[in-house]
Enzyme design. Structure first.
Site, mmCIF file in Angstrom:
data_model
loop_
_atom_site.group_PDB
_atom_site.id
_atom_site.type_symbol
_atom_site.label_atom_id
_atom_site.label_comp_id
_atom_site.label_asym_id
_atom_site.label_seq_id
_atom_site.Cartn_x
_atom_site.Cartn_y
_atom_site.Cartn_z
ATOM 1 N N LYS A 284 82.551 -23.809 36.187
ATOM 2 C CA LYS A 284 83.517 -22.765 36.429
ATOM 3 C C LYS A 284 84.714 -23.691 37.258
ATOM 4 O O LYS A 284 84.304 -24.544 38.080
ATOM 5 C CB LYS A 284 83.375 -21.661 37.154
ATOM 6 C CG LYS A 284 82.474 -20.749 36.494
ATOM 7 C CD LYS A 284 82.129 -19.371 37.260
ATOM 8 C CE LYS A 284 81.323 -18.474 36.589
ATOM 9 N NZ LYS A 284 81.853 -17.629 35.436
ATOM 10 N N ARG A 358 73.908 -12.968 29.525
ATOM 11 C CA ARG A 358 73.236 -12.534 27.983
ATOM 12 C C ARG A 358 71.999 -13.158 28.038
ATOM 13 O O ARG A 358 71.268 -12.496 27.330
ATOM 14 C CB ARG A 358 74.335 -12.593 27.313
ATOM 15 C CG ARG A 358 74.360 -14.208 26.574
ATOM 16 C CD ARG A 358 75.763 -14.401 25.964
ATOM 17 N NE ARG A 358 76.870 -14.193 26.478
ATOM 18 C CZ ARG A 358 78.075 -13.988 26.090
ATOM 19 N NH1 ARG A 358 78.395 -14.298 24.919
ATOM 20 N NH2 ARG A 358 79.470 -13.831 27.052
#
Length: 513
Positions: A284, A358
């Site tokens: 990120k 996920r």
């Protein structure tokens, strides 16, 4: 690790001089013609004089406005706090419309939050039903919170309010104490969630999170089971292991089970517990990365929801699955284009290591499915797309209509913002992989929904052969408050969704009674 100050809730009626406090809170609303002093225990003369002075004092009645005045003799308090409740509902004919429960909850929470440093507070907000008293009590319990664990000095810090008395005509009603007890328990669950979210990643990591779950469960009729990295590997939890292998702090799966003998329903709650998310190899940007300590909020929510259900003694079997890992880049980290074999055997091509939530959630959903619950609800700070679609304060809910509709109704009752979103079928082909059963990213537009479509692939079938009813709640925005405090919410962790899930279970039990 999880240290919370808990406020003591009580109720009083009649002469306030017999129940003195440090501060008396009365409400002010925004009427069509200016500020309106709400029903209060002051003498008619004092109330009239105060009402006439509101505009001069700069009091508008706006939500979160809190104006301190010297206490009046009949108030039994040294401070009189005028708390804004926001716009008043329009009257219908001659009927005076009551404030919404959420307006009362927020006003009480805001007042108690802004009275930090004061020991005892009396809330004299207008309540005409036990449900309204409950809202005031919940707001107070959530407003009386602080997080100072890592402060070396208390200079300039104020302790949260320790005692709150609610002025109500229901003070002598036998039905009131269970209402206050529930509000206190809800406040404890929300505040424990906040504290976990606020923990720095240096102190909250997979192993210590598992320890915190055990600590919080003490004294409650729940069973806690922890999978360490060896057991995770032995049993094939490829998603949790794949995300966590880049860190020196090994992942964990924690199962917290409440199974009363006379349970009439069975639900599973799966929570994303990424204790820190760098994005892994797909790293990120540095700006804002510190907020990624909150990427475990979903796991904190489901943990404390089950503990609240156990504390309330609700006749439902409730199981929380905490899918915990730290997503770090290293020589051992998973790479883009790697293929993971998930728990249950399905394979996933990892095209982006920053779509890691996920992956751990998929393992948890499969594990939850194998116990054939009546419904599975997963909670996760899953996508930045949630913030783009719904902003900082509204969670998105997707899945089976029977579950999402019930969650929306429960959220409305609990006073939380949730909005149902669709799962368009055209999103599924974008998750096709050339080398595995499914890829972990797909269509960029509508990314919140694409992530939910991915999770749906892992929801198992019930004993009837049909897919188990399921819902996914994306709390990426509302779980962490980077702005100013508001209502009963403080900065950083909010504890959102705990109240909704408890209300969902209560509604489920009422419907099946």
């Amino acid at each position: 690790m999880v240290k919370n100050s808990e406020v003591k809730l009580s109720a009083v009626a009649g002469d306030l001089k017999k129940s003195p406090s440090d501060a008396l809170v009365i409400g002010v609303g925004q009427g069509p013609d200016g500020p309106v002093l709400l029903d209060n225990p002051l003498t008619a003369k004092a109330a009239e004089a105060l009402a006439e002075s509101l505009s001069v004092l700069g009091i508008t009645g706006a939500a979160d406005q809190a104006h301190r005045l010297p206490g009046l003799p009949e108030a039994g308090a040294t401070i009189l706090l005028l708390a804004g409740v926001g716009k008043l509902p329009a009257n219908k004919g001659s009927a005076k419309q009551p404030l919404s429960e959420e307006a009362l909850r927020r006003a009480a929470g805001s007042a108690v939050r802004q009275l930090a440093g004061v020991t005892t507070v009396t809330l004299a907000l207008p309540t005409t039903t036990l449900a309204e008293v409950a809202a005031v009590a919940e707001g107070a319990a959530m407003g009386a919170y602080s997080y100072t664990e890592f402060r070396s000095s208390q200079n300039g810090l104020k302790d949260p309010v320790k005692n709150v008395a609610i002025l109500t005509d229901f003070a002598a009603d036998k039905a009131l104490q269970p209402v206050l007890d529930r509000a206190s328990l809800i406040g404890t669950a929300v505040n424990a969630t906040r504290t976990l979210v606020n923990q720095p990643p240096s102190h909250l990591y997979p192993e210590s999170f598992a320890d915190a779950a055990k600590e919080l469960s003490k004294g409650l009729p729940v069973k806690v089971t922890v999978w360490d990295e060896k057991r995770l590997e032995k049993e094939g939890f490829g998603g949790i292991l794949g995300v966590g292998k880049g860190s020196t702090r090994q992942p964990r799966l924690v199962k917290v089970e409440y199974a009363p003998a006379k349970a009439t329903a069975k639900i599973a709650l799966v929570g994303k517990g990424i204790t820190f998310d760098t994005g892994g190899i797909s790293i990120k940007p540095a700006l804002g990365m510190g907020d990624m300590k909150s990427d475990m909020a979903g796991a904190a929510v489901v943990l404390n929801t089950v503990l609240a259900i156990a504390g309330l003694g609700l006749p439902v079997k409730a199981t929380a699955w905490l899918c915990i890992a730290e997503n770090m880049p290293s020589g051992a980290a998973q790479r883009p284009a790697d293929v993971l074999t998930m728990f249950g055997g399905k394979t996933v091509e990892v095209l982006n290591t920053d779509a890691e939530g996920r992956l751990v959630m998929a393992d948890g959903i499969v594990a939850a499915s194998q116990e054939f619950p009546d419904a599975i609800i997963d909670v996760a700070t899953l996508t930045g797309a949630q913030l783009i679609a719904l902003g900082d304060r509204t969670a998105g809910v997707m899945g089976s209509d029977s579950v999402t509709g019930a969650i929306k109704a429960a959220a409305d009752r609990a006073g939380e913002l949730v909005w149902p979103m669709p799962l368009p079928e055209e999103l599924r082909p974008s998750l096709d992989s050339q080398v595995a059963d499914i890829a972990n990213i797909g269509e960029r537009h509508g990314g919140m929904m694409t992530a939910a479509v991915f999770l749906r692939e892992f929801v198992g079938k019930g004993k009837d052969g049909e897919q188990i009813p399921w819902a996914h709640i994306d709390i990426a925005g509302p779980s962490f408050n980077n702005g100013s405090p508001y209502g009963y919410n403080h900065k950083q962790g909010t504890g959102c969704t705990v109240r909704t899930l408890v209300a969902y279970v209560e509604d489920l039990l009422k419907a099946s009674a």
